[in-house]
Write an enzyme that holds these catalytic residues in place. Structure first.
Site, PDB file in Angstrom:
ATOM      1  N   CYS A 274       0.901  -1.260  -0.122  1.00 30.28           N
ATOM      2  CA  CYS A 274       0.057  -0.018   0.002  1.00 30.28           C
ATOM      3  C   CYS A 274       0.803   1.191  -0.293  1.00 30.28           C
ATOM      4  O   CYS A 274       1.626   1.487  -0.906  1.00 30.28           O
ATOM      5  CB  CYS A 274      -0.790  -0.019   0.930  1.00 30.28           C
ATOM      6  SG  CYS A 274      -2.204   1.192   1.084  1.00 30.28           S
TER       7      CYS A 274
ATOM      8  N   HIS B  36      -4.075  -4.680   0.046  1.00 31.03           N
ATOM      9  CA  HIS B  36      -3.664  -5.210   1.445  1.00 31.03           C
ATOM     10  C   HIS B  36      -3.746  -6.539   1.396  1.00 31.03           C
ATOM     11  O   HIS B  36      -4.691  -7.268   1.678  1.00 31.03           O
ATOM     12  CB  HIS B  36      -4.347  -4.639   2.463  1.00 31.03           C
ATOM     13  CG  HIS B  36      -4.242  -3.182   2.550  1.00 31.03           C
ATOM     14  ND1 HIS B  36      -3.296  -2.784   3.534  1.00 31.03           N
ATOM     15  CD2 HIS B  36      -4.786  -1.908   2.358  1.00 31.03           C
ATOM     16  CE1 HIS B  36      -3.467  -1.437   3.721  1.00 31.03           C
ATOM     17  NE2 HIS B  36      -4.244  -0.948   2.902  1.00 31.03           N
TER      18      HIS B  36
ATOM     19  N   GLU C 278      -2.960  -8.570   3.937  1.00 27.88           N
ATOM     20  CA  GLU C 278      -3.186  -8.846   4.991  1.00 27.88           C
ATOM     21  C   GLU C 278      -4.816  -8.563   5.633  1.00 27.88           C
ATOM     22  O   GLU C 278      -5.182  -9.043   6.264  1.00 27.88           O
ATOM     23  CB  GLU C 278      -2.355  -8.185   6.166  1.00 27.88           C
ATOM     24  CG  GLU C 278      -2.922  -6.746   6.374  1.00 27.88           C
ATOM     25  CD  GLU C 278      -2.443  -5.710   5.564  1.00 27.88           C
ATOM     26  OE1 GLU C 278      -1.799  -6.248   4.496  1.00 27.88           O
ATOM     27  OE2 GLU C 278      -2.340  -4.478   5.611  1.00 27.88           O
TER      28      GLU C 278
END
Lengths: 204, 253
Positions: free
Chosen positions: A80, A186, A188
């Site tokens: 990001c 992202h 995650e």
């Protein structure tokens, strides 16, 4: 050992948690010593470009990070805003970026959006892989990734782009030059695709 | 959440224990849920601060985007919650009491991270009132008036939550959503009443780009409402959207 840089920005623990479930050892790098043992480095990041760059500059980690990545060629993954810092400069702010990838970061042109398209680009979206690379292997095209950004990465050379995504316009969402890689989305927050990508980085 | 346990209510009344929050997040991870909204339903009434330790734990465990709501009433809390790795912060009582607070929150963390939850109750046919404090305090304002004010304040998303349909699993309340959709282009998420994937399909067919939220549908199974966390498989979920009958011609003016 994968070092996740803690310079005051990014979902460090969420990334570390995923690696823990994969039995991949990680450490949170707050000092130059923490970076010394890493064989791979992750540069996360949320918030604005200038803020992130200012934090990195103030953290005391910029020089050791540069040495490890640019001289010792340790693999790096920017996520990001962490990816955006790899560019020369961002339209979002005034700070110079790391310039480790020949690219600019630009703001989406809302005039090209349909009436229901808003900024930031926030939500699940798909990848259009343009260059195959171990970082993107085994991904599920139908599931996509989670994005949250108003500025996008634009490489000078198409050859440095691994994948693009469409949001009003096509933009570079995954890039790679030698040991330096970056993803706009992202991992995650992207379920199994994210886990797969993080695993790919660990295996690279 | 109520008293650190996940609960599901019916019409904001009786609540049934569903499980441990962190464990539920792990299960939703496995199910690949698009997004999770976590609401501490008693925080405001108790005057409690958000439980930052729990929020941090949820954010670290969650492999999907997260929205937290409950007891949020100032900008510092919003900043702190977002810093913990939470994508969005939801406010209800605070938004109704002070729409300017929404502007300040939006300036601090960006509009996209500020969500207003409007808990609505039908007063007379076709008329609704927004309630706060877990459905106990009438605001004296309609969801339509509040939606307009919130849009002007820069809210990123509005969740329209039907108290009457909550937990009933008989379908969403489209009447109130029609009214709100007609006065604002802010992204909407609809909550309260979903009992089947068909209800979600109907929602998407009617409004096109809209958030479909559900509680009971994803935590209960069968006539006796046995607790069983469930969620459509990716292919099933995609078919709800891809076969949508929505066309822009249908959009309310």
């Amino acid at each position: 050992m994968i070092a996740i840089v803690d310079y005051g920005s990014g979902n460090i623990k969420a990334i570390a948690n995923i690696y823990k479930s994969l039995n991949v050892p990680t450490c949170v790098a707050k000092t130059p010593e923490d970076l010394a043992d890493a064989d791979k480095i992750i540069l996360p990041g949320v918030g604005s470009f200038d803020q992130a760059m200012a934090h990195l500059n103030a953290s005391g980690l910029r020089e050791p990070l540069t040495r490890r990545v640019r001289e010792e060629r340790v693999p790096l993954l920017g996520i990001c805003v962490g990816m955006q810092l790899l560019a020369r400069h961002s339209e979002e702010g005034d700070c110079a970026g790391l310039a480790w990838i020949d690219a600019e970061v630009k703001r989406f042109d809302e005039r090209r959006f349909s009436h229901q398209t808003h900024l930031p680009h926030m939500g699940w979206n798909d990848l259009d892989v343009t260059r195959s690379h171990p970082l993107l292997s085994g991904l599920d095209a139908a599931s996509g990734f989670y994005f949250l950004h108003s500025y996008y990465f634009a490489c000078d050379r198409r050859a440095d782009v691994l994948a693009q995504t469409e949001y009003g316009t096509g933009f570079d969402c995954a890039v790679n030059v030698d040991n330096v890689s970056g993803v706009q989305f992202h991992p995650e927050k992207s379920h199994h695709n994210g886990v797969q990508l993080l695993k790919n980085f660990a295996d690279m | 959440m109520r008293d650190l346990g996940l609960v599901k209510t019916v019409r904001f009344g009786a609540s049934k224990y569903v499980g441990d929050p962190v464990n539920a997040v792990r299960i939703f991870n496995e199910k690949e849920v698009d997004e999770l909204i976590f609401l501490d339903i008693d925080a405001t009434a108790k005057g409690a601060e958000p439980n930052y330790l729990l929020i941090e734990h949820l954010a670290n465990e969650s492999r999907m985007p997260l929205c937290y709501g409950g007891g949020v009433r100032n900008v510092d809390q919003v900043r702190r919650i977002v810093q913990l790795g939470v994508e969005k912060v939801a406010i209800s009582s605070a938004a109704v009491a002070d729409p300017d607070l929404v502007s300040r929150m939006a300036r601090a963390v960006g509009s996209q991270s500020v969500v207003a939850v409007l808990d609505v109750r039908r007063t007379t046919p076709g008329h609704y009132e927004v309630y706060t404090r877990n459905g106990t305090l009438a605001s004296g304002q309609s969801p339509v008036d509040l939606a307009r004010a919130l849009e002007a304040s820069g809210v990123g998303e509005i969740v329209v939550n039907s108290i009457d349909n909550d937990g009933m699993m008989q379908g969403y309340d489209f009447d109130v959503v029609d009214q709100v959709r007609a006065v604002t282009t802010v992204p909407l998420t609809v909550l309260g009443g979903a009992g089947s994937l068909q209800h979600i399909k109907q929602l998407i067919d009617r409004y096109g780009i809209v958030g479909a939220a559900a509680g009971s549908l994803f935590v209960f199974k069968g006539v006796y409402k046995a607790v069983l966390i469930n969620y459509p498989k990716p292919a099933e979920k995609r078919s709800l959207v891809q076969t949508s009958l929505f066309t822009s011609a249908q959009q309310p003016a």
